[in-house]
Design an enzyme around this catalytic site. Structure first.
Site, short mmCIF file in Angstrom:
data_model
loop_
_atom_site.label_atom_id
_atom_site.label_comp_id
_atom_site.label_asym_id
_atom_site.label_seq_id
_atom_site.Cartn_x
_atom_site.Cartn_y
_atom_site.Cartn_z
N GLU A 142 -2.33 3.07 -2.15
CA GLU A 142 -1.92 1.90 -1.36
C GLU A 142 -2.09 2.12 0.13
O GLU A 142 -2.25 1.18 0.89
CB GLU A 142 -0.45 1.55 -1.64
N HIS A 196 -8.62 19.13 -22.41
CA HIS A 196 -9.16 18.80 -23.73
C HIS A 196 -9.51 17.32 -23.83
O HIS A 196 -9.73 16.80 -24.92
CB HIS A 196 -8.15 19.20 -24.81
N LYS A 207 -0.67 -11.36 -7.35
CA LYS A 207 0.58 -12.13 -7.36
C LYS A 207 0.29 -13.62 -7.23
O LYS A 207 0.87 -14.45 -7.92
CB LYS A 207 1.50 -11.69 -6.22
O1 PA5 Z 1 4.81 0.54 -1.44
C1 PA5 Z 1 5.13 -0.65 -1.51
O2 PA5 Z 1 5.46 -1.29 -0.52
C2 PA5 Z 1 5.15 -1.36 -2.84
O3 PA5 Z 1 4.72 -0.54 -3.87
C3 PA5 Z 1 6.55 -1.85 -3.16
O4 PA5 Z 1 7.41 -0.75 -3.17
C4 PA5 Z 1 6.62 -2.58 -4.50
O5 PA5 Z 1 5.75 -3.65 -4.50
C5 PA5 Z 1 8.03 -3.05 -4.77
O6 PA5 Z 1 8.45 -3.91 -3.74
P1 PA5 Z 1 9.97 -4.31 -3.56
O7 PA5 Z 1 10.74 -3.08 -3.28
O8 PA5 Z 1 9.97 -5.26 -2.41
O9 PA5 Z 1 10.40 -4.98 -4.85
#
Ligand code: PA5
Length: 448
Positions: free
Chosen positions: A288, A309, A423
């Protein structure tokens, strides 16, 4: 404390190439430390290990004591992505491999996770488990609006309220969310839940050392003070600029392998199943943070020796696109020695007297040499043992190195614009109010 060994990359790179990327990484280090780079309003994680007040940990211990007094033996932790992976990583790494099967009365609550998928079977089966157990819930969402944890929480909340009554439910549910905004914050305030804050300046994937990670890890029975100490001491070491800074070295080597030698996949390799979720946490952190603007190293993982394996063939002889980062703990907390067998039908007497971990170490060394011969460079990141202190050290090392590495690549490590695409489509397909236009467009696109 984390150590890094770049020896397994030596035969792949010209010194000048590595040196060029060390210089770039040192500049990136300055940007991160001076807080002048893109996304610099999300750097709260840098000082978290010393910023977390002792009073907060004591509050968590009060919840732990309160739930113990109620006989809680199952804590359902709801969250996804950065609001899930850090806690799971730490709990899986620190727990006995067979904790579930060995549970005894009086043990810390078993922690199970939800809200990290939309599987109907998963939630139905979670209800089966909750029906048998004395339950509490920690619901975690920084935004307070993420669909997966919101769906899971609606179901778990109803179950707990029906089982214990609304007043008692409020003592068995704790929320971790934004200080002021979001549906979860509103709900927590209205229902009277204890509620803890994910700081505005800490993004999800950098939040393991906030209540997001610390509360579930403490409830599972682990020492979060030691974890914070490991992270704090690692910060003290990593904040010193230099060519021997482990984060600079890691960032420089992976960027050189990627940009000069075309190694576009990094495989995080572990030789202990307890590190499985460390790799999952790391994949989110690096994926990310760096996978943007058509750039970035694809983060993958294997757990050896099992994956030797399965994926071993590809890594040895498939497309030459990868390098490996092996994460190891130098010592085992347990001892199992292979004994001599008079019949020796399995032909293993040549190993008599050896620790199983010695075999693991030789598998690791043999694999390293084979993969180097096969064209796969290898770095090693090691800690002395798997415990809270060293996990804190690993968390801080990989977070800090990620900041340095992404800035070396010219990427903002602290946003995730691409996560929104699925989303939007999902909301359109689910006919969420406000998405009418997108719904019409997507239905046309799929021919409905
Ligand atoms: O790193 C990030 O920002 C995302 O992976 C969020 O943690 C994830 O989408 C969950 O978001 P939230 O804590 O707002 O539910």
């Amino acid at each position: 404390m984390v150590k890094i060994d770049l020896g397994g990359c030596a035969s792949f790179e010209k010194d000048a190439d590595y040196k060029e990327y060390v210089d770039k990484a040192l500049k990136a280090f300055d940007v991160l430390e001076a807080e002048t780079g893109a996304g610099n309003d999300f750097l709260g994680w840098k000082t978290l290990p010393v910023d977390i007040p002792e009073s907060l940990i004591r509050e968590f211990e009060e919840i732990q004591a309160d739930w113990k007094a109620k006989g809680v033996d199952l804590a359902v932790v709801i969250g996804i992505g950065g609001s899930y992976l850090g806690a799971r990583c730490a709990i899986e790494a620190l727990s006995h491999n067979f904790a579930k099967q060995l549970r005894k009365p009086g043990d810390a609550p078993e922690v199970v996770f939800a809200g990290n998928n939309l599987s109907e079977e998963y939630l139905a089966e979670l209800m089966d488990l909750m029906a048998e157990r004395n339950c509490a819930c920690i619901v975690i969402s920084k935004s307070g609006t993420t669909t997966e944890p919101a769906v899971a929480f609606r179901i778990v909340k109803k179950f707990i309220e029906e089982r214990y009554g609304r007043k008692e439910a409020a003592e068995r549910i704790v929320a971790v969310t934004d200080a002021k905004k979001g549906a979860l914050k509103t709900l927590a305030t209205q229902e009277g839940y204890k509620s803890y804050v994910v700081p505005d300046n800490v993004g999800g994937r950098y939040s393991v050392l906030t209540p997001v990670g610390l509360l579930p890890i403490l409830i599972a029975g682990f020492n979060v003070r030691a974890m914070l100490a490991g992270a704090a001491e690692t910060r003290e070491v990593l904040k010193v600029k230099g060519e021997d800074n482990a984060a600079v070295q890691y960032a420089a080597m992976r960027n050189a392998l990627y940009s000069v030698y075309g190694k576009s996949t990094e495989i995080l390799v572990t030789y202990n199943p307890k590190f499985f979720y460390l790799a999952e946490w790391w994949k989110q952190l690096y994926g990310e943070s760096e996978g943007k603007e058509l750039k970035g190293i694809y983060p993958a993982s294997v757990t050896n020796t099992a994956d030797l394996h399965s994926m071993g063939q590809f890594i040895q002889e498939g497309s030459r696109i990868m390098f490996e980062t092996v994460v190891t703990s130098k010592t085992s907390s347990r001892s199992v020695v292979i004994e001599s067998d008079p019949q020796n039908l399995d032909c293993l007497n040549y190993l008599a007297g050896q620790h199983v971990e010695h075999c693991n170490a030789m598998a690791q060394l043999g694999t390293k040499l084979a993969h180097i011969d096969g064209g796969v460079p290898q770095m090693e990141v090691s800690v002395e043992k798997i415990d809270e202190y060293n996990l804190g050290s690993l968390f801080y090392f990989f977070e800090f190195a990620c900041g340095v590495s992404a800035y070396t690549l010219g990427i903002n490590p602290f946003n995730q614009p691409g996560v929104e695409a699925y989303k939007k489509n999902m909301f359109a397909l689910l006919r969420k109010p406000g998405f009418e236009e997108q719904t019409a467009a997507i239905l046309k696109r799929i021919g409905e």
